[in-house]
Enzyme design. Structure first.
Site: not given
Length: 491
Positions: A178, A253, A288, A394
């Protein structure tokens, strides 16, 4: 693919067929550099996911039964087709999510090499013979999970697709992917190369759609044995909750708020170049492992901030397809709005804007084709308060925060004072200190006198809320294989 109203329609791949969504609905793909719709992708739902899972189930037996060398040959052929189509693929990737050519092109070339690496690993899958009884033969074997689901992020969709899929199928699994609804085009284009490489139909299936429909259906599907997800920690938590119903294996992750620690004895020119690249030209901060917390020893704090200002002011923002562009736009409007909100939050909470802070039309003349694009210039906040939102959350954009520290102990305390534990950087000419900090920092990867260097032969993973599991390295296939013990009693 067909052209309709100047937008190109890209199709899902299910059991070797290129298909629209069963419901006939589409999602617009917007070029973030211009703000204009340039392509459409199918708005897949649970029905499309079910079709893809059935296709993967049908392909599983023949694929897992292939000799490892045959799977390896197919993977190498896929890597070759990716290289043959590299120019087309990186351009689609950059148009779809705004990643500048200087990053998009080498990332995809590197992913092709990673497919070759995984092909080699496929031929090394072994078990162990263990003597535990005089009357039995006992040994272990490693087997594929079966049908696995892969949900990939929008900041590096194609490179992630190539790397993750090749590892999963090298282990004998079949897969349903996906892609991100905001950046699926390059993945759909790359999926069409599987047939040219001779990878059988149904081994890899790609269903597009949003996370709440297609993504959730994949996570909850009872015939999917494992989910591998790369993305935000918040979404990782939701996937964990949704996977509980049938106790799926998970590899996550997740996010990061990575510190880059600059000591007074560092090579400040080298550090400034690399620290700036690690947050600004690193996919415009949409990475990230972006070094978004810059911890600077107080005696060189002002000097180093000025060096960062000089690097940032020289960066060229613009067309991600041009080789001279340093930073492209943010990937989509929602992310652009989120970063703008953090810029406002930082100011309201009392952080000082050392440089940057402008967005969108403020960066380009009105007649520019990029005036409506999702651009944010390199920005640095300065503060002594590590508890501000811009210090802890973040942001996923070209926005960093600089904090001073006095000594090594304070630097470590500030660096580890985070729920995340993905990466960290250390800048010092005292290599004894460098080695010491690699042990003290809570991060899956620590760089000393460099930053954001990755290689498929070296393990990569996070600690704390940055996820679990390992990608890359010689143990990559362990994430895609289960262990089985065999005991044969012979008297």
């Amino acid at each position: 693919m067909t052209t309709r109203d100047q937008a190109i329609d890209y199709l899902q791949l299910i059991d070797g067929e290129l298909l629209p969504a069963r419901n006939g609905e589409w999602i617009d793909s917007v070029n973030p550099a211009s703000g204009q719709v340039w392509a459409r992708i199918p708005a897949g739902t649970a029905d499309d996911i079910d079709d893809a899972v059935r296709a993967a189930q049908g392909a599983l037996g023949p694929w897992r039964s292939l000799p490892a060398a045959a799977r390896a040959d197919a993977l190498r052929a896929w890597a070759a087709t990716v290289r043959d189509n590299l120019d087309t693929l990186w351009r689609l990737d950059a148009t779809d999510n705004g990643r500048a050519r200087r990053e998009a092109e080498p990332a995809i070339a590197g992913a092709a090499a990673q497919i070759d690496f995984h092909a080699g690993l496929a031929e090394t899958i072994t078990g162990d013979t263990v003597l535990v009884s005089e009357t039995a033969t006992t040994y272990s074997i490693r087997e594929p999970y079966g049908v696995v689901g892969l949900i990939i992020p929008w900041n590096a969709p194609l490179a992630m697709f190539l790397a993750k899929v090749s590892a999963a199928i090298a282990g004998g699994n079949t897969i349903v992917v996906k892609p991100p609804e905001r950046a699926s085009v390059s993945v759909l284009a790359a999926a069409q190369l599987l047939d040219k490489a001779g990878i059988p139909h149904g081994v890899v299936n790609v269903v597009t759609g949003d996370g709440a429909t297609a993504g959730e259906a994949l996570v909850k599907h009872p015939d999917v044995r494992k989910i591998s997800f790369t993305g935000s920690t918040a979404t990782g938590r939701r996937i964990t909750e949704n996977s509980v119903c049938n106790v799926k294996a998970l590899a996550l992750e997740l996010g990061g708020k990575s510190p880059n620690i600059v000591f007074a004895d560092a090579d400040l020119d080298l550090a400034a170049d690399t620290v700036a690249a690690g947050i600004y030209t690193a996919s415009a901060g949409q990475a990230c492992i972006a070094g978004s917390r810059i911890l600077i020893q107080r005696e060189v704090f002002d000097e180093f901030v000025e060096r960062l200002r000089a690097r940032a002011s020289a960066m060229i923002l613009g067309d991600p397809l041009e080789s001279g562009t340093d930073m492209g736009p943010l990937a989509f409007h929602g992310q652009y709005q989120k970063v703008r909100e953090y810029l406002q939050s930082g100011r309201e909470d009392g952080a000082t804007v050392a440089f940057g802070g402008r967005c969108g039309s403020a960066l380009f003349p009105a007649e520019s084709p990029f005036a409506a694009g999702y651009f944010v210039e390199p920005t640095l906040f300065v503060t002594d308060d590590p508890h501000l939102r811009v210090c802890r959350e973040e942001i996923f954009g070209p926005v960093a925060v600089a904090l001073p520290f006095e000594d090594e102990d304070e630097a470590v305390r500030l660096a580890n004072d985070s729920g995340y534990g993905l990466a960290a950087g250390v800048w010092t000419q005292n290599l004894t200190r460098g080695h010491r900090l690699t042990r003290r920092l809570e991060a899956g990867t620590v760089w000393v006198n460099t930053y954001r260097r990755l290689h498929w032969a070296l393990p990569f993973g996070g600690q704390k809320e940055s996820g679990n599991g390992i990608s890359n390295g010689p143990g990559t296939l362990d994430e895609w294989l289960e262990h089985k013990s065999v005991w044969i009693e012979h008297g």
